[in-house]
Design an enzyme around this catalytic site. Structure first.
Site, PDB file in Angstrom:
ATOM      1  N   ASP A 170       0.848  -1.194   0.000  1.00 51.10           N
ATOM      2  CA  ASP A 170       0.000   0.000   0.000  1.00 51.10           C
ATOM      3  C   ASP A 170       0.890   1.253   0.000  1.00 51.10           C
ATOM      4  O   ASP A 170       1.879   1.320   0.739  1.00 51.10           O
ATOM      5  CB  ASP A 170      -0.865  -0.050   1.279  1.00 51.10           C
ATOM      6  CG  ASP A 170      -1.903   1.050   1.336  1.00 51.10           C
ATOM      7  OD1 ASP A 170      -2.391   1.463   0.271  1.00 51.10           O
ATOM      8  OD2 ASP A 170      -2.249   1.467   2.467  1.00 51.10           O
TER       9      ASP A 170
ATOM     10  N   ASN B 130     -10.073   0.744   0.391  1.00 55.35           N
ATOM     11  CA  ASN B 130      -9.024   0.599   1.409  1.00 55.35           C
ATOM     12  C   ASN B 130      -9.516   0.939   2.817  1.00 55.35           C
ATOM     13  O   ASN B 130     -10.095   2.000   3.036  1.00 55.35           O
ATOM     14  CB  ASN B 130      -7.871   1.560   1.079  1.00 55.35           C
ATOM     15  CG  ASN B 130      -7.015   1.058  -0.056  1.00 55.35           C
ATOM     16  OD1 ASN B 130      -7.420   0.183  -0.813  1.00 55.35           O
ATOM     17  ND2 ASN B 130      -5.827   1.606  -0.186  1.00 55.35           N
TER      18      ASN B 130
HETATM   19  P1  13P Z   1      -8.663   4.861   6.089  1.00 60.90           P
HETATM   20  O1  13P Z   1      -7.753   5.747   6.866  1.00 60.90           O
HETATM   21  O2  13P Z   1      -9.947   5.534   5.776  1.00 60.90           O
HETATM   22  O3  13P Z   1      -8.869   3.531   6.702  1.00 60.90           O
HETATM   23  O4  13P Z   1      -7.944   4.608   4.653  1.00 60.90           O
HETATM   24  C1  13P Z   1      -6.936   3.639   4.562  1.00 60.90           C
HETATM   25  C2  13P Z   1      -6.198   3.697   3.281  1.00 60.90           C
HETATM   26  O5  13P Z   1      -6.557   4.375   2.334  1.00 60.90           O
HETATM   27  C3  13P Z   1      -4.988   2.888   3.178  1.00 60.90           C
HETATM   28  O6  13P Z   1      -4.337   3.063   1.972  1.00 60.90           O
HETATM   29  O1  G3H Z   2      -3.046   4.916   3.941  1.00 62.63           O
HETATM   30  C1  G3H Z   2      -2.349   4.735   4.931  1.00 62.63           C
HETATM   31  C2  G3H Z   2      -2.616   3.670   5.892  1.00 62.63           C
HETATM   32  O2  G3H Z   2      -3.550   4.056   6.865  1.00 62.63           O
HETATM   33  C3  G3H Z   2      -1.323   3.190   6.473  1.00 62.63           C
HETATM   34  O3  G3H Z   2      -0.867   3.961   7.522  1.00 62.63           O
HETATM   35  O4  G3H Z   2       1.561   4.286   7.012  1.00 62.63           O
HETATM   36  O5  G3H Z   2       0.712   4.480   9.371  1.00 62.63           O
HETATM   37  O6  G3H Z   2       0.834   2.253   8.250  1.00 62.63           O
HETATM   38  P1  G3H Z   2       0.646   3.729   8.074  1.00 62.63           P
HETATM   39 ZN    ZN Z   3      -4.543   5.053   1.212  1.00 64.23          ZN
END
Ligand code: 13P
Ligand code: G3H
Ligand code: ZN
Length: 311
Positions: A80, A257
């Site tokens: 991600d 997501n």
């Molecule tokens: P949320 O913060 O809404 O759960 O979105 C997560 C996300 O887009 C991770 O890539």
């Molecule tokens: O889009 C981001 C996700 O919520 C991941 O967050 O980088 O703190 O793991 P993180």
């Molecule tokens: Zn995201």
């Protein structure tokens, strides 16, 4: 079984539903996601951010997911928001079945160049690529509505970007934000813009920042805010209403997501256990309610996304 994002989203597109992409950082979160996907007979995308990789290690994460993916449902293992090309390259080499390259804050040409590079690397190993055009604000940014709109995806640019890069899925910005504070005032996704993008872009579209921020779960988390200290942080927490998720799916969103919903559920469970199990020092007892709440969360999202029964 482990499969690619491209295959999972192709079926979602054919049958007009969306697949949840859940962020995992540890064993309990992964188990909550996979166990629920199996119970709901739903395809699922398990994703790790660069932060999750720093926390747990790519090899550990992949080893856990490989075992989890022995389940009788399609599982895509996805990086991600890969912003650092080195992480993206490593993920492709380490067995991820898809990666996101996120160059959304870079100038257009640089985003295209880097995404093209990632697509070249990924093709060699049959890995799918999600890319992003238009930026999604962060939870702590507290941007105004007009500041947020300035970052929305332009439909014509999105078409050009998809054609130039050959990405397999495209993340777009239509009004959501990462984290628990998504909207100042009314929640509002730009569905007409989404429809235009969907008309022009012929790969599945991805909605980031899509957590529902379930108010019961927020309330549970905040029950002891005086002890634990989120009295301000979650006071105005708001997410994307299910009705707008349904509209977004009808308008072409195929990957959704979710991280914040899992974080809130996890925290609610941990706080409850610490408060109620004062005599235990057993981490398994302390983590049990967290896992239960995360499973409830995943189940509710899969039902709203329409992926239940599709595996
Ligand atoms: P949320 O913060 O809404 O759960 O979105 C997560 C996300 O887009 C991770 O890539
Ligand atoms: O889009 C981001 C996700 O919520 C991941 O967050 O980088 O703190 O793991 P993180
Ligand atoms: Zn995201």
């Amino acid at each position: 079984m482990l499969t690619t994002l491209k295959k999972i989203l192709k079926l979602a597109d054919r049958d007009q539903y969306a697949v949840g992409a859940f962020n995992i950082n540890n064993l309990e979160i992964l188990q909550a996601v996979i166990e629920t996907a199996v119970e709901e007979k739903s395809p699922v995308i398990v994703q790790t951010s660069e932060g999750a990789v720093d926390y747990a290690g790519m090899d550990y994460l992949f080893a856990m997911v490989k075992i989890a993916a022995k389940s009788p449902i399609p599982v895509a293992f996805h990086l991600d928001h890969g912003k650092n090309l080195e992480y993206v390259r490593q993920a492709i080499k380490s067995g991820y079945t898809s990666v996101m390259y996120d160059g959304s804050v870079l100038p257009y040409r640089e985003n295209v160049r880097n995404t093209q590079k990632v697509v070249r690397w990924a093709r060699i190993r049959g890995v799918s690529v999600e890319a992003e055009i238009g930026a999604i604000s962060g939870s702590e940014d507290y941007v105004t509505v007009s500041e947020k709109q300035a970052l929305f995806t332009d439909p014509i640019e999105a078409k050009k970007f998809w054609q130039e890069t050959g990405c397999d899925a495209l993340a777009i910005s239509i009004g959501t934000a990462h984290g628990p504070n998504k909207f100042i005032g009314e929640a509002g996704l730009d569905i007409p813009r989404l429809r235009k993008i969907n008309d022009l872009v012929k790969v599945p579209l991805v909605l980031h920042g899509a957590s529902s921020v379930n108010q019961d779960m927020v309330k549970k988390t905040r029950q002891s805010c005086k002890i634990f200290g989120d009295c301000n942080r979650l006071a105005k927490a708001s997410g994307v209403p299910d009705k707008q998720i349904h509209q977004a799916i009808r308008a072409g969103i195929r990957k959704i997501n979710i991280d914040t919903d899992l974080r809130i559920a996890f925290t609610a469970g941990i706080r409850e256990a610490i408060n109620s199990e004062k005599n235990t020092i057993d981490p398994r007892q302390l983590l049990a309610p967290a896992k239960r709440y995360m499973k409830d969360t995943v189940r509710s999202r899969m039902r709203v996304f329409g992926s239940r029964g599709k595996a």
